[in-house]
Write a protein that holds these residues in place. Structure first.
Motif, PDB file in Angstrom:
ATOM      1  N   SER A  79       0.826  -1.208   0.000  1.00 10.23           N
ATOM      2  CA  SER A  79       0.000   0.000   0.000  1.00 10.23           C
ATOM      3  C   SER A  79       0.859   1.256   0.000  1.00 10.23           C
ATOM      4  O   SER A  79       0.585   2.211  -0.747  1.00 10.23           O
ATOM      5  CB  SER A  79      -0.929   0.003   1.219  1.00 10.23           C
ATOM      6  N   SER A  82       2.638   1.675  -3.424  1.00 14.01           N
ATOM      7  CA  SER A  82       1.649   1.972  -4.461  1.00 14.01           C
ATOM      8  C   SER A  82       1.142   3.403  -4.328  1.00 14.01           C
ATOM      9  O   SER A  82       0.993   4.115  -5.336  1.00 14.01           O
ATOM     10  CB  SER A  82       0.473   0.995  -4.360  1.00 14.01           C
ATOM     11  N   TYR A 147      -1.376  -2.421  -9.156  1.00 12.87           N
ATOM     12  CA  TYR A 147      -2.133  -1.468  -8.347  1.00 12.87           C
ATOM     13  C   TYR A 147      -1.848  -0.034  -8.786  1.00 12.87           C
ATOM     14  O   TYR A 147      -2.756   0.810  -8.806  1.00 12.87           O
ATOM     15  CB  TYR A 147      -1.799  -1.645  -6.870  1.00 12.87           C
ATOM     16  N   THR A 204      -6.359   5.798  -3.207  1.00 10.06           N
ATOM     17  CA  THR A 204      -5.430   4.730  -3.581  1.00 10.06           C
ATOM     18  C   THR A 204      -5.189   3.783  -2.413  1.00 10.06           C
ATOM     19  O   THR A 204      -5.195   2.556  -2.584  1.00 10.06           O
ATOM     20  CB  THR A 204      -4.093   5.321  -4.051  1.00 10.06           C
ATOM     21  N   VAL A 208      -6.124  -0.163  -2.543  1.00 10.76           N
ATOM     22  CA  VAL A 208      -5.064  -1.168  -2.472  1.00 10.76           C
ATOM     23  C   VAL A 208      -5.180  -2.003  -1.204  1.00 10.76           C
ATOM     24  O   VAL A 208      -5.026  -3.235  -1.237  1.00 10.76           O
ATOM     25  CB  VAL A 208      -3.677  -0.479  -2.546  1.00 10.76           C
ATOM     26  N   GLU A 211      -8.117  -4.492  -1.601  1.00 11.09           N
ATOM     27  CA  GLU A 211      -8.286  -5.185  -2.874  1.00 11.09           C
ATOM     28  C   GLU A 211      -8.085  -6.692  -2.691  1.00 11.09           C
ATOM     29  O   GLU A 211      -7.144  -7.134  -2.056  1.00 11.09           O
ATOM     30  CB  GLU A 211      -7.286  -4.648  -3.897  1.00 11.09           C
TER      31      GLU A 211
END
Length: 279
Positions: A79, A82, A147, A204, A208, A211
């Motif tokens: 995370s 990303s 991602y 985001t 992430v 997900e």
């Protein structure tokens, strides 16, 4: 404000409160259940608050489910990287689309908008095949790259809208003061678009962190699984799920999301409105 407006606002307020209630209740129920002993969970008489609060379910997560921390670490790494790369790439790309004119600009922007209309799961099979050939499956990098790609189009759209709201005179003033293009972007323009960057960070990170589809498909080992997938493999010594332990695990997994959102919430709505409506 006339009577009709007051009635309309009251109706809207009631509807929004009911919707908020429907969204919040599952989280509240999960949180409170994590503090209930088993005899209160497995009972026919339902009650919201625990009668005899206990931390035994959290103790099980910390002491008996050692893989939890590995899954948690993987999610944090995936995370964080990303989010960082998505913010950086969307800021630079959005700035270029907003403030510079170059051949193919309209085509590239149209492609970005086209990607937003497509569900991200349609890329799953091509991504899986490509990463299998590159030996990226069952790696953290194999999760990070998709991602970033999935979240980047919306992030670019938001950041472009943010930079569109900044007058070009600010760039000209920075150039007069001796700033080169990079200094103008980094020191002058970027601090102004903090609301948009905060929106990109929140969206985001939430996407992430929670997900499941990509993570389930692209990982099959404990070393690479993020928490969203790993949580389904966590079991007690009897290799079975108990609702108390499950709710405790879910509650712990929600803490990072709440921290990110609460720390940036004052910028979130402003960034979304400016980046999407005026973009």
């Amino acid at each position: 404000m006339n009577k009709k407006d007051r009635i309309a606002r009251t109706v809207v307020f009631i509807i929004l409160m009911l919707l908020a209630f429907l969204f919040v209740v599952p989280f509240v129920w999960t949180f409170l259940t994590s503090f209930k002993p088993d005899n209160e969970i497995y009972t026919t008489s339902l009650h919201l608050f625990p009668q005899q609060p206990t931390l035994e379910h959290y103790q099980k997560v910390f002491t008996q489910m050692q893989d939890f921390w590995g899954y948690f670490r993987n999610s944090v790494i995936v995370s964080a990287v990303s989010v960082l790369m998505t913010v950086l790439l969307s800021a630079t790309t959005g700035y270029a689309f907003s403030k510079y004119r170059f051949p193919g600009r309209g085509i590239f922007l149209a492609l970005v908008l086209l990607v937003l209309t497509l569900p991200y799961v349609i890329y799953l099979i091509p991504v899986y095949i490509m990463q299998s050939r590159l030996n990226l499956n069952n790696t953290l990098l194999g999760l990070i790259l998709p991602y970033i790609a999935v979240n980047l189009p919306m992030a670019v759209f938001i950041m472009r809208g943010q930079f569109n709201n900044i007058p070009n005179q600010l760039m000209e003033a920075a150039a007069i003061d001796g700033c080169n293009p990079f200094q103008t972007f980094w020191k002058v323009m970027l601090p102004v678009v903090k609301p948009g960057m905060s929106s990109v960070v929140i969206m985001t990170f939430i996407t992430v962190w929670g997900e499941f589809t990509y993570a389930k498909t692209l990982t099959s080992t404990t070393a690479a699984r993020p928490l969203a997938v790993g949580i389904t493999f966590l079991r007690d010594e009897a290799a079975s799920w108990q609702y108390g332990t499950l709710t405790a695990t879910i509650t712990l997994s929600l803490i990072p999301v709440l921290i990110i959102f609460l720390s940036m919430q004052k910028y979130f709505i402003k960034g979304i409105m400016e980046g999407s409506l005026k973009g």
